[in-house]
Design a protein around this motif. Structure first.
Motif, short mmCIF file in Angstrom:
data_model
loop_
_atom_site.label_atom_id
_atom_site.label_comp_id
_atom_site.label_asym_id
_atom_site.label_seq_id
_atom_site.Cartn_x
_atom_site.Cartn_y
_atom_site.Cartn_z
N ILE A 35 1.01 -1.10 6.69
CA ILE A 35 2.37 -1.63 6.24
C ILE A 35 2.94 -0.20 5.72
O ILE A 35 3.99 0.29 5.88
CB ILE A 35 2.68 -2.39 5.16
CG1 ILE A 35 2.44 -3.82 6.17
CG2 ILE A 35 3.75 -2.56 5.24
CD1 ILE A 35 3.01 -4.23 7.33
N THR A 36 2.07 1.11 4.27
CA THR A 36 2.57 1.79 4.16
C THR A 36 3.09 2.44 5.51
O THR A 36 4.13 3.64 5.10
CB THR A 36 1.88 2.18 3.48
OG1 THR A 36 1.21 1.02 2.03
CG2 THR A 36 1.81 3.63 2.95
N LEU A 42 9.26 5.11 8.90
CA LEU A 42 10.89 3.88 8.72
C LEU A 42 11.29 5.29 7.90
O LEU A 42 12.56 4.63 7.59
CB LEU A 42 10.51 2.73 8.16
CG LEU A 42 10.69 1.35 9.84
CD1 LEU A 42 10.22 0.47 8.77
CD2 LEU A 42 11.27 1.42 10.87
N GLY A 43 11.24 6.16 7.62
CA GLY A 43 12.10 7.26 6.42
C GLY A 43 11.52 6.47 5.38
O GLY A 43 12.50 6.98 4.27
N GLU A 44 11.33 5.55 4.74
CA GLU A 44 11.00 5.66 2.97
C GLU A 44 9.98 5.95 2.86
O GLU A 44 9.21 6.52 3.61
CB GLU A 44 10.80 3.39 3.18
CG GLU A 44 12.26 3.23 3.87
CD GLU A 44 13.31 2.75 2.44
OE1 GLU A 44 13.06 4.04 1.82
OE2 GLU A 44 14.27 2.48 2.72
N ALA A 55 3.32 -2.91 0.69
CA ALA A 55 2.63 -3.31 1.05
C ALA A 55 1.46 -4.20 0.78
O ALA A 55 1.18 -5.05 1.43
CB ALA A 55 2.23 -1.30 1.90
N ASP A 56 1.28 -3.91 -0.28
CA ASP A 56 -0.05 -4.84 -0.90
C ASP A 56 0.79 -5.92 -0.16
O ASP A 56 0.42 -7.47 -0.33
CB ASP A 56 -0.71 -4.27 -1.81
CG ASP A 56 -1.47 -3.84 -2.10
OD1 ASP A 56 -2.02 -2.54 -1.06
OD2 ASP A 56 -1.06 -3.19 -3.21
N ARG A 57 1.98 -6.61 -1.64
CA ARG A 57 2.81 -7.86 -1.11
C ARG A 57 2.59 -9.25 0.57
O ARG A 57 2.42 -9.38 0.86
CB ARG A 57 3.70 -8.02 -1.93
CG ARG A 57 4.35 -8.11 -3.34
CD ARG A 57 5.09 -8.53 -4.12
NE ARG A 57 5.92 -6.99 -3.69
CZ ARG A 57 6.14 -6.01 -4.81
NH1 ARG A 57 5.26 -5.55 -5.64
NH2 ARG A 57 6.79 -4.88 -4.33
#
Length: 212
Positions: A35-36, A42-44, A55-57
């Motif tokens: 997710i990270t 995605l540019g974040e 990401a953990d959530r």
């Protein structure tokens, strides 16, 4: 040593061919890393305020959503004098994920059966619906799975299940039809052969769902 693109997904879990979910809990640490990586692509900036811990959530949510919980069980009670009575359980509402776009779909479920000497514990209907919703799904398969499970529980095919779904893959992408609803019906046994009984079930179902 390089890692192929397919390896991360294969490492997350071993798929359960019966239920379509992980046979074992997913690796939340690995999912969090993916997710990270997705956020970065995605540019974040995963370290910026607002995304710290995201990401953990997300990984924790996937684990809770996909991990087997064993709740698809049903209790039967002996009621020898009950026969010829239609039992309808409605108002069941659950969320699932479209396996084509991995976007949520909201499912309203109504199920009916004809008891013959035994009745099914009413609270189990909702648990069965949640059990089969907790995976990547399509509404048509979900409807069939709930019906087939109830058929096994009562030992007869006198089961009907109707599902009305709101699919975000249709509401927020593609044609973007926010008011679109998809209805699926599985009718077995007397619900398939008796037109009057079938119509009674559909009438009760429509009344419970109300206006779209």
């Amino acid at each position: 040593m390089t890692t192929s693109v397919a390896d991360p997904a294969a490492a997350l879990c071993t798929a359960d061919p019966v239920f379509g979910r992980p046979a074992k809990g997913i690796d939340t640490g690995r999912v969090g890393s993916l997710i990270t990586q997705l956020l970065i692509e995605l540019g974040e900036d995963p370290t910026r305020e607002g995304l710290i811990g995201t990401a953990d959530r997300v990984a924790a949510w996937w684990s809770a959503f996909l991990s087997p919980d064993g709740t698809a069980t049903a209790t039967r009670f002996t009621e020898t004098q009950l026969s010829g009575q239609m039992v309808v359980v409605g108002g069941m509402s659950t969320w699932s994920l479209c396996e084509h776009h991995m976007l949520p779909m909201h499912l309203q479920v109504t199920a009916a059966y004809m008891p013959d000497g035994e009745v099914v514990g009413l609270s189990k209907f909702g648990r069965i619906a949640q059990h089969f919703a907790g995976r990547l799904q399509v509404q048509e398969r979900f409807t069939r799975q709930v019906a087939e499970y109830l058929t096994d529980v009562i030992g007869r095919e006198d089961v009907a299940v109707a599902v009305r779904g709101v699919h975000l893959c249709m509401s927020m992408r593609g044609v973007r039809m926010e008011e679109a609803r998809t209805t699926t019906v599985h009718a077995g046994g007397c619900f398939r052969t008796d037109a009057v009984l079938s119509q009674q079930f559909l009438t009760v179902t429509a009344a419970q769902w109300g206006a779209p």
